[in-house]
Design an enzyme around this catalytic site. Structure first.
Site, PDB file in Angstrom:
ATOM      1  N   ALA A 165      -0.924   2.113  -2.569  1.00  0.00           N
ATOM      2  CA  ALA A 165      -0.156   1.268  -1.651  1.00  0.00           C
ATOM      3  C   ALA A 165       1.354   1.472  -1.703  1.00  0.00           C
ATOM      4  O   ALA A 165       2.099   0.718  -1.072  1.00  0.00           O
ATOM      5  CB  ALA A 165      -0.493  -0.215  -1.819  1.00  0.00           C
ATOM      6  N   ALA A 166       1.834   2.494  -2.408  1.00  0.00           N
ATOM      7  CA  ALA A 166       3.282   2.763  -2.386  1.00  0.00           C
ATOM      8  C   ALA A 166       3.722   3.080  -0.955  1.00  0.00           C
ATOM      9  O   ALA A 166       4.733   2.557  -0.462  1.00  0.00           O
ATOM     10  CB  ALA A 166       3.629   3.926  -3.315  1.00  0.00           C
ATOM     11  N   GLY A 167       2.941   3.920  -0.271  1.00  0.00           N
ATOM     12  CA  GLY A 167       3.280   4.267   1.113  1.00  0.00           C
ATOM     13  C   GLY A 167       3.196   3.051   2.029  1.00  0.00           C
ATOM     14  O   GLY A 167       4.036   2.877   2.920  1.00  0.00           O
ATOM     15  N   ASP A 168       2.202   2.193   1.810  1.00  0.00           N
ATOM     16  CA  ASP A 168       2.076   0.984   2.639  1.00  0.00           C
ATOM     17  C   ASP A 168       3.277   0.062   2.423  1.00  0.00           C
ATOM     18  O   ASP A 168       3.801  -0.525   3.376  1.00  0.00           O
ATOM     19  CB  ASP A 168       0.785   0.231   2.308  1.00  0.00           C
TER      20      ASP A 168
HETATM   21  P1  ADP Z   1       1.989   7.673  -0.432  1.00  0.00           P
HETATM   22  O1  ADP Z   1       1.719   6.436  -1.220  1.00  0.00           O
HETATM   23  O2  ADP Z   1       1.723   7.518   1.044  1.00  0.00           O
HETATM   24  O3  ADP Z   1       1.392   8.922  -1.004  1.00  0.00           O
HETATM   25  P2  ADP Z   1       4.549   8.348  -1.636  1.00  0.00           P
HETATM   26  O4  ADP Z   1       3.823   8.699  -2.899  1.00  0.00           O
HETATM   27  O5  ADP Z   1       5.493   9.356  -1.082  1.00  0.00           O
HETATM   28  O6  ADP Z   1       3.577   7.892  -0.468  1.00  0.00           O
HETATM   29  O7  ADP Z   1       5.349   6.987  -1.951  1.00  0.00           O
HETATM   30  C1  ADP Z   1       6.021   6.248  -0.963  1.00  0.00           C
HETATM   31  C2  ADP Z   1       7.357   5.804  -1.494  1.00  0.00           C
HETATM   32  O8  ADP Z   1       7.161   4.989  -2.677  1.00  0.00           O
HETATM   33  C3  ADP Z   1       8.265   6.941  -1.939  1.00  0.00           C
HETATM   34  O9  ADP Z   1       9.048   7.399  -0.839  1.00  0.00           O
HETATM   35  C4  ADP Z   1       9.124   6.264  -3.001  1.00  0.00           C
HETATM   36  O10 ADP Z   1      10.166   5.535  -2.393  1.00  0.00           O
HETATM   37  C5  ADP Z   1       8.164   5.283  -3.645  1.00  0.00           C
HETATM   38  N1  ADP Z   1       7.531   5.864  -4.833  1.00  0.00           N
HETATM   39  C6  ADP Z   1       6.296   6.424  -4.914  1.00  0.00           C
HETATM   40  N2  ADP Z   1       6.065   6.890  -6.167  1.00  0.00           N
HETATM   41  C7  ADP Z   1       7.170   6.616  -6.891  1.00  0.00           C
HETATM   42  C8  ADP Z   1       7.568   6.818  -8.255  1.00  0.00           C
HETATM   43  N3  ADP Z   1       6.769   7.444  -9.140  1.00  0.00           N
HETATM   44  N4  ADP Z   1       8.811   6.392  -8.633  1.00  0.00           N
HETATM   45  C9  ADP Z   1       9.634   5.775  -7.771  1.00  0.00           C
HETATM   46  N5  ADP Z   1       9.324   5.551  -6.477  1.00  0.00           N
HETATM   47  C10 ADP Z   1       8.117   5.955  -6.041  1.00  0.00           C
END
Ligand code: ADP
Length: 322
Positions: free
Chosen positions: A261-264
């Site tokens: 859910a980081a992307g969400d």
């Molecule tokens: P998804 O969850 O769709 O694969 P990402 O992994 O690129 O997308 O994560 C979305 C956003 O969450 C990133 O642009 C960043 O801002 C944040 N994020 C994700 N992983 C990390 C991390 N390990 N440390 C810091 N920020 C993170």
């Protein structure tokens, strides 16, 4: 009983999210069963899921008034999801009630944390362009339409047409990339497209592994019709390209335990920020903070941060754009 929507004559929302609602059923096992074998699980958990639902909650927790356009089943999970969304202050009057099962993900997790997932679209698969277009029309005062792609792609196109006609800014999150690629005309209806590295690579035909290749992909997505493009880079933040210029927004330093859910979180918080009128760079920064925070808590909806958690992270770590 056929599909139905509860009447709501004067909906007022700043962000209209169009997308999937899923019940995630997580079963924990010591090891995965072989074909034909039965193993005994140790726990069964039920969680909210679906990219539409997650992004709607992310935007609501970040302070936006939010409506969700989608579909849930007549099963018990459908009512449970509506109740949970209502508790977040989200308008669910445009969540159709469709005979049968809600979208459901069956997730097996073994002792090492590896998983196997079967997703049944259920009610999400019922969404049509006519339905989403008519429902988005009901929220024509909104400033942002936000759509991930975990529902039939033509239903997203219908929603974006209505959103554009109503003067909304449209945000498309390319998760997941449909098996046949993006539907014709989708990016022409998109003000901001958000892709992660994997999706950006799939859509542009080149591996996206660093800032340079991400910027190339962002330019390619704009070349295909999107006004602006963001490529999220996990622990390296996000690369973006707009008509006003290109840039990179640094990630916030956190210790991730679960990146679900980081992307969400990123997409919902970007939509909330832009709806509130803050500028582009601050909105992307807050979205980055939300994505980082989402990696520090297990699960999807439990990890979507509040406005105050985002504020605190921004204050604790002032970062420079580059
Ligand atoms: P998804 O969850 O769709 O694969 P990402 O992994 O690129 O997308 O994560 C979305 C956003 O969450 C990133 O642009 C960043 O801002 C944040 N994020 C994700 N992983 C990390 C991390 N390990 N440390 C810091 N920020 C993170």
């Amino acid at each position: 009983m056929g599909p139905s929507c509860r009447a709501n004559l004067t909906p007022v929302s700043e962000v209209v999210c169009i997308g999937s609602l899923n019940v995630d059923l997580v079963v924990r096992v010591s090891r995965m069963p072989d074909t034909g074998e039965t193993v005994t699980g140790t726990a069964l958990e039920r969680h909210l899921g679906g990219k539409g639902l997650n992004q709607a909650i992310a935007a609501a927790r970040a302070g936006a008034s939010v409506a969700l356009v989608g579909a849930a089943g007549t099963d018990e999970g459908g009512g449970w999801m509506r109740d949970q969304l209502a508790a977040e202050g989200i308008d669910t009057s445009a969540v159709a009630e469709v005979d049968g099962a809600s979208g459901t993900a069956l997730i097996e997790v073994d002792a090492a944390g590896a998983n196997r997932i079967v997703v049944i679209p259920g009610a999400n698969g019922w969404l049509t362009p006519d339905f989403t277009a008519a429902q988005v029309d009901r929220f024509s005062g909104a400033s942002i339409a936000l759509a991930p792609l975990e529902v039939p792609p033509d239903a997203v196109v219908g929603a974006l047409r209505s959103a554009r006609a109503a003067g909304m800014r449209t945000i498309v999150n390319t998760a997941p990339v449909p098996p046949d690629g993006l539907p014709e005309g989708l990016l022409d209806l998109t003000d901001i497209v958000i892709a992660n590295e994997h999706e950006a690579g799939l859509l542009t035909g080149g591996a996206v592994t660093d800032r340079a290749s991400a910027l190339t992909a962002a330019h390619a997505l704009r070349g295909r019709g999107a006004t602006s493009a963001i490529v999220t880079l996990g622990a390296d933040g996000a690369i973006w390209s707009t008509p006003d210029g290109d840039g990179h927004t640094a990630a916030y330093p956190v210790t991730p335990i679960d990146t679900v859910a980081a992307g969400d979180a990123f997409c919902g918080v970007l939509a909330a920020g832009l709806a509130s009128g803050i500028g582009w760079e601050l909105a992307v920064r807050r979205a980055n903070a939300a994505g980082a925070l989402a990696t520090t808590i297990a699960g999807a909806s439990p990890s979507l941060p509040s406005t105050s958690a985002i504020d605190q992270l921004l204050l604790a770590h002032p970062v420079e754009d580059s």
